[in-house]
Design a protein around this motif. Structure first.
Motif: not given
Length: 152
Positions: A48, A70, A74, A77
């Protein structure tokens, strides 16, 4: 969400039994389904730290990028890209999901309690992120990150 029904049908179309998948999805309190990659889409998972700036770059050049996932921390992604992309993709730190891979996919019309969510939900039209454009956006995002690190 008006496009959620169409998005559910599009996503579930890759399941071995799309009808059973849709029914389970609606009943599952976690709001997730396990779906095979490599049929209608592959997924490229970026850390991410790179994925979010890459998405920002894509938003500057596209009205609507393809669907993006996601995880709850986090940490990753995931960009949905055309089938076959995972087999050809080379990139440090990028994980791929293609044929033979199953991924956890949240329901596109409601929040998920399972640790994965849509940053950009599918609209059901089959729109995916172009891998060449994604690669260019990744390079621009990485350059921006590197420039920011050099200023510290």
């Amino acid at each position: 969400m008006p496009g959620a029904k169409t998005a559910v049908a599009w996503l579930a179309s890759v399941a071995p039994d799309p009808g059973a998948c849709r029914r389970e999805w609606e009943r599952n309190p976690q709001g997730i389904a396990l779906l095979p990659a490599g049929k209608a889409w592959d997924v490229l998972f970026l850390p991410s730290r790179l994925g979010c700036p890459t998405l920002d770059v894509l938003f500057r050049v596209l009205d609507q990028p393809g669907p993006v996932l996601a995880d709850s921390r986090d940490a990753r992604t995931g960009f949905l890209v055309p089938p076959g992309t995972a087999a050809r993709w080379l990139g440090t730190g990028v994980r791929t999901a293609g044929p033979g891979t199953w991924i956890v996919v949240p329901h596109p019309g409601r929040p998920s309690a399972a640790g994965v969510r849509w940053l950009i939900p599918p609209d059901g039209s089959g729109t995916l992120t172009d891998p060449a454009l994604l690669e260019l956006a990744m390079h621009e995002a990485a350059a921006g990150l590197a420039a920011g690190e050099g200023e510290r």
